[in-house]
Write a protein that holds these residues in place. Structure first.
Motif, mmCIF file in Angstrom:
data_model
loop_
_atom_site.group_PDB
_atom_site.id
_atom_site.type_symbol
_atom_site.label_atom_id
_atom_site.label_comp_id
_atom_site.label_asym_id
_atom_site.label_seq_id
_atom_site.Cartn_x
_atom_site.Cartn_y
_atom_site.Cartn_z
ATOM 1 N N GLY A 51 -32.823 -9.731 0.906
ATOM 2 C CA GLY A 51 -32.682 -8.326 1.242
ATOM 3 C C GLY A 51 -34.012 -7.628 1.457
ATOM 4 O O GLY A 51 -34.138 -6.432 1.194
ATOM 5 N N ILE A 52 -35.005 -8.345 1.964
ATOM 6 C CA ILE A 52 -36.348 -7.807 2.215
ATOM 7 C C ILE A 52 -36.698 -8.094 3.675
ATOM 8 O O ILE A 52 -36.673 -9.256 4.109
ATOM 9 N N VAL A 53 -37.042 -7.055 4.442
ATOM 10 C CA VAL A 53 -37.206 -7.243 5.880
ATOM 11 C C VAL A 53 -38.359 -8.193 6.217
ATOM 12 O O VAL A 53 -38.274 -8.944 7.196
ATOM 13 N N SER A 72 -33.350 -0.544 2.576
ATOM 14 C CA SER A 72 -34.447 0.156 3.252
ATOM 15 C C SER A 72 -34.033 0.566 4.662
ATOM 16 O O SER A 72 -33.309 -0.166 5.352
ATOM 17 N N PRO A 73 -34.494 1.740 5.138
ATOM 18 C CA PRO A 73 -34.180 2.160 6.511
ATOM 19 C C PRO A 73 -35.014 1.447 7.566
ATOM 20 O O PRO A 73 -34.849 1.702 8.757
ATOM 21 N N ARG A 74 -35.920 0.539 7.175
ATOM 22 C CA ARG A 74 -36.738 -0.190 8.144
ATOM 23 C C ARG A 74 -35.871 -1.032 9.070
ATOM 24 O O ARG A 74 -34.869 -1.613 8.662
ATOM 25 N N MET A 75 -36.271 -1.096 10.324
ATOM 26 C CA MET A 75 -35.536 -1.863 11.321
ATOM 27 C C MET A 75 -35.927 -3.340 11.257
ATOM 28 O O MET A 75 -36.881 -3.738 10.590
ATOM 29 N N LEU A 76 -35.204 -4.157 12.024
ATOM 30 C CA LEU A 76 -35.497 -5.584 12.054
ATOM 31 C C LEU A 76 -36.922 -5.834 12.544
ATOM 32 O O LEU A 76 -37.320 -5.292 13.584
ATOM 33 N N PRO A 77 -37.680 -6.674 11.841
ATOM 34 C CA PRO A 77 -39.079 -6.943 12.230
ATOM 35 C C PRO A 77 -39.176 -8.064 13.257
ATOM 36 O O PRO A 77 -39.910 -9.033 13.086
ATOM 37 N N ILE A 78 -38.407 -7.952 14.325
ATOM 38 C CA ILE A 78 -38.347 -9.003 15.337
ATOM 39 C C ILE A 78 -38.563 -8.376 16.708
ATOM 40 O O ILE A 78 -37.900 -7.398 17.067
ATOM 41 N N HIS A 79 -39.495 -8.918 17.467
ATOM 42 C CA HIS A 79 -39.714 -8.453 18.831
ATOM 43 C C HIS A 79 -38.613 -9.029 19.723
ATOM 44 O O HIS A 79 -38.263 -10.209 19.601
#
Length: 404
Positions: free
Chosen positions: A300-302, A327-334
């Protein structure tokens, strides 16, 4: 009324003996019993007497015999997600027990049936339930915001002076008795074939992890797997991959003690990110000749999710997301990274359709296809629920089963 009561020893892992006893008929009546009530985020649970009202149309009231604690209970109780918004509340969503009474219209469950509660229901009638491609249910799918029953918008719990106590995740199992929509109750094999204590784990953790390996990823024999986060769900993924014949199962966790536990569940290699000088995904690529066939993100950690995604092999690697991400952070994928052929998908309840598929899975577990004993690290009486939460917070337990 005749009900089944489990004779249990709270300090050992011996099989549970279920016997038949005669009780006063409680059908249609309010039951006063003990429950662990949360009055605010992070506040200690108060074990007190509550009122549990009778089941209404298409509802079932069950007597809980065993309940266990999941990280979802922990994060909701701590106020890390949307589930914190209604108090007082009865948490809990992993449990086994017996049907005390069934409401109008319930045909597949009767008094005395062995059951487990499920947070992701299956009504069997909606458009979602009728499709093979999903295990979602339009009316009874997982919903952390839901706090009352569907039929009338009311709670079935109340304090002894009549104030409502809210429900949690379709289940609310931290109570001697609870009321669920029948779509969220799964009938198990008969008492002579089943150990209810172990099958409590099928309500969430084990089903979610094993199902992700079997149903969502369809792990194949001889394949390579990486599991990020070795809590109960992550170890259940490993156990599911082991049962499918995976050749290499890499466990990733910052707790080195998890490798010792994980070896019994199929973990062949262990990576502690704190001990690595390079990115974890680079280390996994080195170990596997380019990356694993399947990676599972259970933390559960981006940032961990990015490592999991990039550890999957170009061209065919699949990443399955299981961790809850508050967390409201989005997916860390380009977006362009998806053109390398890697795929990413999430899995809810391991892809299992609860009422349809879980009974067969329960039989598989009891026949040893999946080893459940390793997941139960502690057992305590229900009154010690706060101690059980402390064990989970400290990382000392996978699953602590509470005996009611």
């Amino acid at each position: 009324m005749i009900v089944q009561i489990a004779e249990k020893k709270p300090t050992d892992h011996s099989p549970v003996v279920v016997k038949m006893v005669k009780q006063d008929d409680t059908r249609g009546k309010i039951i006063t019993c003990k429950a662990a009530v949360a009055y605010g985020p992070g506040e200690p649970f108060v074990v007190e007497q509550v009122q549990v009202h009778p089941p209404q149309k298409m509802e079932v009231r069950i007597k809980i015999l065993f309940t266990s604690i999941c990280h979802t209970d922990l994060s909701a109780w701590q106020g890390e997600n949307e589930a914190q918004c209604a108090y007082p509340r009865i948490f809990g969503h992993e449990a086994s027990g017996i049907v005390e009474s069934a409401g109008e219209g319930v045909e597949d469950l009767k008094e005395g049936d062995n059951v487990v509660a499920i947070f992701n229901g299956e009504c069997g009638e909606c458009g979602y339930c009728k499709r093979e491609e999903t295990n979602k249910c339009e009316r009874f799918g997982v919903n952390p915001m839901k706090k009352v029953m569907v039929s009338d918008g009311k709670s079935r719990f109340a304090t002894v002076d009549g104030r409502p106590i809210y429900h949690f995740l379709n289940t609310s199992t931290f109570s001697e008795y609870t009321v669920l929509d029948s779509a969220c109750v799964v009938k198990l094999p008969s008492a002579t074939e089943v150990d209810l204590k172990k099958l409590t784990l099928l309500s969430c953790g084990v089903s979610t992890g094993v199902g992700a390996a079997w149903n969502t990823a369809n792990v194949s024999s001889g394949s390579t797997v990486a599991v990020f986060g070795l809590g109960a769900v992550g170890l259940a993924v490993a156990e599911g991959a082991r049962a499918r014949g995976a050749s290499k199962i890499i466990g990733v966790d910052i707790n080195p003690d998890k490798f010792i536990k994980g070896q019994a569940m199929g973990i062949t290699d262990f990576i502690n990110p704190r001990d690595e000088k390079k990115a974890v995904y680079e280390r996994i690529r080195e170990m596997t000749g380019g990356g694993v066939d399947y990676s599972f993100e259970c933390a559960g950690i981006v940032d961990v999710l990015r490592d999991a995604f990039l550890s999957a092999h170009q061209g065919w690697g699949l990443t399955v997301v299981l961790g809850i991400h508050p967390s409201p952070r989005m997916l860390p994928i380009h977006p362009m990274e998806l053109f390398d052929g890697r795929q990413i998908v999430a899995s809810v309840f391991g892809g299992f359709k609860g009422k349809t598929q879980l009974p067969h899975f329960a039989k598989q577990c009891m026949h040893g296809v999946v080893k459940l004993d390793e997941f139960i690290t502690h057992e305590l009486p229900f009154e010690q629920i706060n101690k059980a939460f402390e064990l989970l917070v400290s990382g000392k337990s996978l699953r602590c089963v509470l005996h009611l």
